[in-house]
Design a protein around this motif. Structure first.
Motif, short mmCIF file in Angstrom:
data_model
loop_
_atom_site.label_atom_id
_atom_site.label_comp_id
_atom_site.label_asym_id
_atom_site.label_seq_id
_atom_site.Cartn_x
_atom_site.Cartn_y
_atom_site.Cartn_z
N HIS A 138 0.87 -1.18 0.00
CA HIS A 138 0.00 0.00 0.00
C HIS A 138 0.90 1.23 0.00
CE1 HIS A 138 -4.05 1.71 1.67
NE2 HIS A 138 -3.71 2.22 0.52
N LEU A 139 1.17 1.75 -1.20
CA LEU A 139 2.12 2.84 -1.37
C LEU A 139 1.56 4.20 -0.97
CD1 LEU A 139 3.66 1.72 -4.77
CD2 LEU A 139 4.62 1.45 -2.47
N VAL A 140 0.27 4.45 -1.27
CA VAL A 140 -0.37 5.72 -0.93
C VAL A 140 -1.62 5.42 -0.12
CG1 VAL A 140 -1.53 7.79 -1.80
CG2 VAL A 140 0.49 6.89 -3.00
N SER A 141 -1.72 6.04 1.04
CA SER A 141 -2.89 5.98 1.90
C SER A 141 -3.00 7.36 2.52
CB SER A 141 -2.71 4.90 2.96
OG SER A 141 -3.82 4.88 3.82
N ALA A 142 -3.90 8.22 1.99
CA ALA A 142 -3.87 9.63 2.39
C ALA A 142 -5.22 10.31 2.24
CB ALA A 142 -2.85 10.38 1.53
N ASN A 143 -5.40 11.37 3.03
CA ASN A 143 -6.52 12.27 2.87
C ASN A 143 -6.28 13.05 1.56
OD1 ASN A 143 -8.45 14.30 3.01
ND2 ASN A 143 -8.08 14.72 5.18
N ALA A 144 -7.30 13.10 0.71
CA ALA A 144 -7.16 13.82 -0.56
C ALA A 144 -7.27 15.33 -0.38
CB ALA A 144 -8.22 13.33 -1.55
N SER A 145 -7.68 15.78 0.83
CA SER A 145 -7.87 17.21 1.07
C SER A 145 -6.84 17.76 2.05
CB SER A 145 -9.27 17.45 1.65
OG SER A 145 -9.42 18.80 2.06
N ASN A 146 -6.40 18.97 1.80
CA ASN A 146 -5.52 19.67 2.74
C ASN A 146 -6.30 20.59 3.68
OD1 ASN A 146 -3.02 18.61 1.94
ND2 ASN A 146 -3.02 19.95 0.15
N THR A 147 -7.64 20.61 3.54
CA THR A 147 -8.45 21.50 4.38
C THR A 147 -9.54 20.78 5.17
OG1 THR A 147 -9.96 21.96 2.55
CG2 THR A 147 -8.07 23.47 2.83
N GLU A 148 -9.96 19.60 4.76
CA GLU A 148 -11.05 18.87 5.42
C GLU A 148 -10.57 17.51 5.91
OE1 GLU A 148 -14.08 20.18 5.95
OE2 GLU A 148 -13.38 22.01 4.96
N PRO A 149 -11.13 16.98 7.00
CA PRO A 149 -10.75 15.64 7.47
C PRO A 149 -11.35 14.56 6.57
CG PRO A 149 -12.47 16.55 8.86
CD PRO A 149 -12.08 17.64 7.89
N ALA A 150 -10.83 13.35 6.70
CA ALA A 150 -11.35 12.19 5.99
C ALA A 150 -11.34 11.01 6.95
CB ALA A 150 -10.51 11.88 4.75
N GLU A 151 -12.22 10.05 6.70
CA GLU A 151 -12.35 8.92 7.62
C GLU A 151 -12.77 7.68 6.86
OE1 GLU A 151 -14.43 9.29 11.66
OE2 GLU A 151 -15.95 8.36 10.35
#
Length: 169
Positions: A138-151
């Motif tokens: 799993h190379l990338v596991s990230a929030n796509a936003s720099n302003t809003e949370p993700a879950e």
């Protein structure tokens, strides 16, 4: 449900723990129903979830992994299902890793970017899910936003006692 909450709240989780990855949800409703139906002990839950407390996230101080439950699968001897909630703050991410078993992730808030092996980077939104076969990188596991949370809710199915996550240097 209250027995699951009391077991989890009694576990020695550190507030600075970071998410290890987003990898796993085979349906929140199914997982919660399973959680109510199967008993578990504090030792079994804490032993199965301990690898999730690794300092995995580096993108946001709001990143965290919250255990929901961990249960032996009586119809599949030697296997265990473990469910966690992974929250990424704005810009949050986990470093590259792999999991011992199968993982299904279900997005419950925001957007999550994910990349397995040499595949494309994909973005998943609320209501979508993705699957990670055992041993996938799993190379990338990230929030796509720099302003809003993700879950997301992640559901692992792995061998009893397996280290659920191994980070790649």
């Amino acid at each position: 449900m209250s027995s699951t909450i009391s077991v989890i709240s009694a576990m020695p989780w550190r507030p600075q723990s970071r998410p290890l990855s987003l990898a796993i949800v085979a349906g929140l409703a199914c997982a919660l129903a399973l959680g109510k139906a199967l008993p578990s002990t504090m030792d079994a839950v804490s032993g199965a979830l301990a690898p999730l407390c690794a300092n995995a996230a580096e993108g946001s101080p709001l990143d965290k992994v919250e255990p929901i439950g961990s249960y032996a699968l009586p119809n599949v001897p030697g296997k265990r299902v473990t469910i966690v909630r992974v929250t990424y703050g704005p810009g949050g991410f986990s470093r590259p890793h792999r999991h011992a078993g199968s993982v299904t992730a279900y997005i419950t808030k925001g957007e999550i970017r994910s990349q397995l092996g040499g595949g494309p980077v994909e973005t998943f939104t609320v209501g979508q899910s993705f699957f990670e076969p055992p041993g996938s990188t799993h190379l990338v596991s990230a929030n796509a936003s720099n302003t809003e949370p993700a879950e997301l809710i992640a559901v692992f199915v792995a061998d009893e006692g397996a280290q659920l996550t191994t980070f790649i240097n």
